[in-house]
Design an enzyme around this catalytic site. Sequence first.
Site, mmCIF file in Angstrom:
data_model
loop_
_atom_site.group_PDB
_atom_site.id
_atom_site.type_symbol
_atom_site.label_atom_id
_atom_site.label_comp_id
_atom_site.label_asym_id
_atom_site.label_seq_id
_atom_site.Cartn_x
_atom_site.Cartn_y
_atom_site.Cartn_z
ATOM 1 N N ASP A 1 -55.172 48.913 -14.965
ATOM 2 C CA ASP A 1 -55.554 49.938 -15.945
ATOM 3 C C ASP A 1 -56.870 50.561 -15.480
ATOM 4 O OD1 ASP A 1 -54.822 50.208 -19.307
ATOM 5 O OD2 ASP A 1 -56.565 51.208 -18.452
ATOM 6 N N ILE A 2 -56.923 51.901 -15.461
ATOM 7 C CA ILE A 2 -58.149 52.558 -14.950
ATOM 8 C C ILE A 2 -59.234 52.679 -16.013
ATOM 9 C CG2 ILE A 2 -57.194 53.818 -12.978
ATOM 10 C CD1 ILE A 2 -57.101 56.314 -14.826
ATOM 11 N N GLN B 1 -49.724 53.467 -29.286
ATOM 12 C CA GLN B 1 -49.260 53.849 -27.945
ATOM 13 C C GLN B 1 -49.745 55.247 -27.571
ATOM 14 O OE1 GLN B 1 -44.962 53.880 -27.444
ATOM 15 N NE2 GLN B 1 -45.135 53.752 -25.208
ATOM 16 N N GLU B 2 -50.243 55.384 -26.332
ATOM 17 C CA GLU B 2 -50.706 56.687 -25.832
ATOM 18 C C GLU B 2 -49.875 57.173 -24.661
ATOM 19 O OE1 GLU B 2 -54.880 56.168 -25.055
ATOM 20 O OE2 GLU B 2 -55.373 56.225 -27.204
ATOM 21 N N HIS C 1 -44.923 49.584 -21.601
ATOM 22 C CA HIS C 1 -45.881 48.820 -20.792
ATOM 23 C C HIS C 1 -46.463 47.674 -21.596
ATOM 24 C CE1 HIS C 1 -48.114 52.188 -22.639
ATOM 25 N NE2 HIS C 1 -49.145 51.358 -22.725
ATOM 26 N N PHE C 2 -46.838 46.646 -20.840
ATOM 27 C CA PHE C 2 -47.478 45.455 -21.393
ATOM 28 C C PHE C 2 -48.856 45.341 -20.760
ATOM 29 C CE2 PHE C 2 -42.978 44.855 -21.754
ATOM 30 C CZ PHE C 2 -42.816 44.255 -22.993
ATOM 31 N N HIS C 3 -49.877 45.203 -21.601
ATOM 32 C CA HIS C 3 -51.252 45.023 -21.125
ATOM 33 C C HIS C 3 -51.514 43.526 -20.950
ATOM 34 C CE1 HIS C 3 -52.869 49.058 -22.614
ATOM 35 N NE2 HIS C 3 -51.755 48.965 -23.329
HETATM 36 P P1 AMP Z 1 -51.329 52.474 -24.611
HETATM 37 O O1 AMP Z 1 -50.300 53.561 -24.434
HETATM 38 O O2 AMP Z 1 -52.260 52.752 -25.770
HETATM 39 O O3 AMP Z 1 -50.737 51.095 -24.710
HETATM 40 O O4 AMP Z 1 -52.279 52.423 -23.363
HETATM 41 C C1 AMP Z 1 -52.150 53.226 -22.237
HETATM 42 C C2 AMP Z 1 -53.082 52.643 -21.198
HETATM 43 O O5 AMP Z 1 -52.881 53.347 -20.005
HETATM 44 C C3 AMP Z 1 -54.576 52.724 -21.534
HETATM 45 O O6 AMP Z 1 -55.134 51.415 -21.495
HETATM 46 C C4 AMP Z 1 -55.146 53.609 -20.424
HETATM 47 O O7 AMP Z 1 -56.426 53.209 -20.021
HETATM 48 C C5 AMP Z 1 -54.112 53.434 -19.328
HETATM 49 N N1 AMP Z 1 -54.002 54.524 -18.381
HETATM 50 C C6 AMP Z 1 -53.926 55.845 -18.635
HETATM 51 N N2 AMP Z 1 -53.782 56.551 -17.499
HETATM 52 C C7 AMP Z 1 -53.753 55.640 -16.496
HETATM 53 C C8 AMP Z 1 -53.617 55.723 -15.080
HETATM 54 N N3 AMP Z 1 -53.489 56.907 -14.451
HETATM 55 N N4 AMP Z 1 -53.636 54.592 -14.342
HETATM 56 C C9 AMP Z 1 -53.786 53.400 -14.965
HETATM 57 N N5 AMP Z 1 -53.913 53.248 -16.295
HETATM 58 C C10 AMP Z 1 -53.895 54.348 -17.052
#
Ligand code: AMP
Length: 140
Positions: free
Chosen positions: A35-36, A98-99, A104-106
Amino acid sequence: MSDPYDDQNIFAKILRAEIPSFKVYEDDETYCFMDIMPRTRGHCLVIPKTPCRNLLDATPQQLADCMATVNRVAKAAKTAFNADGITLWQFSEAAGGQEVFHLHFHIHPRHAGVPIRPPGVMGDMDEIKNHAEAIIAALE
Ligand code: AMP
């Protein structure tokens, strides 16, 4: 009702190598990368290679494939960061936090007493690269 899967989402672009990522692990079904905007040291993401919006449209096979990779990478990340434990997150739909709309799984390595950092802060790319290498080195 949920929106359909959009193949222009940023993780679909990562899978197609249209934008870069710090790869940690991949197999035929899944991909893991850093994750960036890391919320913990070693924060990484596991995704299926096949289209899927989130938990709500995932097939049992997609979930099983992702969980196998989560299990493998979580153990390596715990070792790499000498962590005390792991926190696993999955957010589905905007209301669920979710964004990015590709399942995806963190994976968060956790240390006792150390809170998860606030969202939206870009990480240091050299440090993220080093963290990816540390997890890769610990993969069995
Ligand atoms: P979420 O959809 O809220 O579960 O989280 C999306 C995650 O994607 C967030 O933690 C962001 O920091 C991460 N993210 C967004 N763009 C990128 C990218 N280009 N590379 C890696 N991680 C990303």
